[in-house]
Design a protein around this motif. Sequence first.
Motif, mmCIF file in Angstrom:
data_model
loop_
_atom_site.group_PDB
_atom_site.id
_atom_site.type_symbol
_atom_site.label_atom_id
_atom_site.label_comp_id
_atom_site.label_asym_id
_atom_site.label_seq_id
_atom_site.Cartn_x
_atom_site.Cartn_y
_atom_site.Cartn_z
ATOM 1 N N ALA A 167 -0.727 -9.061 7.994
ATOM 2 C CA ALA A 167 0.221 -7.990 7.682
ATOM 3 C C ALA A 167 1.159 -8.417 6.551
ATOM 4 O O ALA A 167 1.516 -7.613 5.683
ATOM 5 N N LEU A 168 1.539 -9.679 6.569
ATOM 6 C CA LEU A 168 2.422 -10.203 5.531
ATOM 7 C C LEU A 168 1.745 -10.152 4.163
ATOM 8 O O LEU A 168 2.360 -9.768 3.164
ATOM 9 N N SER A 200 2.191 -2.085 -3.681
ATOM 10 C CA SER A 200 2.830 -1.622 -4.913
ATOM 11 C C SER A 200 4.350 -1.688 -4.803
ATOM 12 O O SER A 200 5.052 -1.844 -5.803
ATOM 13 N N THR A 201 4.878 -1.577 -3.575
ATOM 14 C CA THR A 201 6.326 -1.644 -3.382
ATOM 15 C C THR A 201 6.879 -2.984 -3.833
ATOM 16 O O THR A 201 7.964 -3.071 -4.419
ATOM 17 N N PHE A 202 6.145 -4.063 -3.547
ATOM 18 C CA PHE A 202 6.623 -5.405 -3.880
ATOM 19 C C PHE A 202 6.032 -5.936 -5.187
ATOM 20 O O PHE A 202 6.292 -7.082 -5.559
ATOM 21 N N ALA A 203 5.250 -5.104 -5.879
ATOM 22 C CA ALA A 203 4.693 -5.536 -7.160
ATOM 23 C C ALA A 203 5.826 -5.811 -8.141
ATOM 24 O O ALA A 203 6.773 -5.031 -8.253
ATOM 25 N N TYR A 210 8.104 0.398 4.411
ATOM 26 C CA TYR A 210 7.689 1.044 5.662
ATOM 27 C C TYR A 210 7.856 2.561 5.617
ATOM 28 O O TYR A 210 7.321 3.267 6.476
ATOM 29 N N ALA A 211 8.553 3.051 4.601
ATOM 30 C CA ALA A 211 8.639 4.497 4.420
ATOM 31 C C ALA A 211 7.485 5.022 3.570
ATOM 32 O O ALA A 211 7.178 6.215 3.605
ATOM 33 N N GLU A 212 6.820 4.101 2.846
ATOM 34 C CA GLU A 212 5.755 4.535 1.938
ATOM 35 C C GLU A 212 4.467 3.762 2.191
ATOM 36 O O GLU A 212 3.690 4.123 3.071
ATOM 37 N N ASP A 213 4.250 2.671 1.450
ATOM 38 C CA ASP A 213 2.985 1.934 1.538
ATOM 39 C C ASP A 213 2.678 1.458 2.955
ATOM 40 O O ASP A 213 1.517 1.462 3.376
#
Length: 452
Positions: free
Chosen positions: A25-26, A33-36, A99-102
């Motif tokens: 999961a990590l 893409s959120t953490f890109a 957690y709201a998107e990807d």
Amino acid sequence: MEVFRDKSPPLNEGVAPDTKDVRAALQRLVRSSTFAGSQRLQDFLVYVVEESLNGRADEIRAKTIAMDVYGGTVAEMARRENVVRVDAGRLRRKLAEYYAEDGRDEGTVFDLPKGGYAPQISIKPLGRSKTELRERQNKSRTWPRPFIVIAGIFVLVCFATVFVLVSTKEKVPASLPIDGLSRDERGAIFDASPMRLQAVNLANSGRDLIFPALELARLNAALTIFKAAIESDDSYFGGHAGAAQVASTISLLTSDTDLSRDMLRYADTQASRAIDLAPESGWSQSAKAWVEFTKGNWPEAVKFSYRAQRLAPNDVHVLEFVSLILLYSGSFEQVVEISEETLSEVVLDRGYVFQNAMGSAKFHLKDFEGAVSAFKQVTEKGGPVGPVSVAYLMAAHQMLGNESKAKSLSEKLSREWPDSRVDLLFQRLFENPKYGVELGDAMKRAGWKPKG
């Protein structure tokens, strides 16, 4: 490692999360893409999760993160720990976004509670089989009518609550006029004095002309507008505050010594007038801060900046000057923290200079990917673009090893602003000239050659 579960019973009730599942999961999270483009936040989260999985959650401190993730000498640790605290806040916001998107369908959820750095990992009851879902649906059809009525009321209440919360949030952002006046307030001002309302309108028009600040023609136009606002109503603080900010900026940029002295004297007078008329206004305080900065009075400039930000946390024009003063004082972590907090609370219709300042701050914090991302967002939203943003973008790409992109930006800077000496300007603006040298060195490595 603490494990938290939803109140509804998951399928693996009573079973601790499997280490392999947590790591899987990590990996999905950090590759999303959120953490890109947020490598430092990725490293931060991976580190604290791994420490927890290895039974060292109680040992995680800002100092250990600073040493193990960010590195650096012992002498740099205090500053690095400040970066850790800022990044922890950024990470919390990124996790909420993920957690709201990807990650909305993820069964393993990571959180970083405020007040510490040990992560919490919770298991959501996801992934039930279709057979089980059908069984639950069939059972729902046999629910007694009173239960259905109660459930329906509960759903309506939840919906209404969400609606109110969303509506409230949408009332805060930049859909409001920048001066914070409602229609009724404007009507009341007009009834009292149409000239006063004209002064308000002129002053707010002038604020939009100040940046990009390196364009003297633009600054002169803005100063003319602020002077017109003062003529319309000398008792309205906004005309004086805006005139002070513009005159100070001209004083900083002009090579004419006499003009610089005259502009600074005029700016000082106008800032004092704004403070006398409206000391409770963030705009007045930010104007005073900018004048003190121009005079080289750093402690006073920083003091008035923080006061302005506290008085008007959602006024983006106030934040533009506050963020620049904090940037030039070397308070890079504070620039990022204040800017990102504003972006999380205010919906912007376009890009603003405080976002450029955040990109510059990230460059000096060695977060080159974050710097590129910040400047890109400003450009895409129609924010101020000029030699400063191009210079920082060029330098950031160079530090990331994107040499072809850096060279392309170098050529654009030389072609479109051939006389620009951003490197020398920033050596003069920063309280510590080394930051200007740092930028200039990266620009030169990208192939930029100063003229003359």
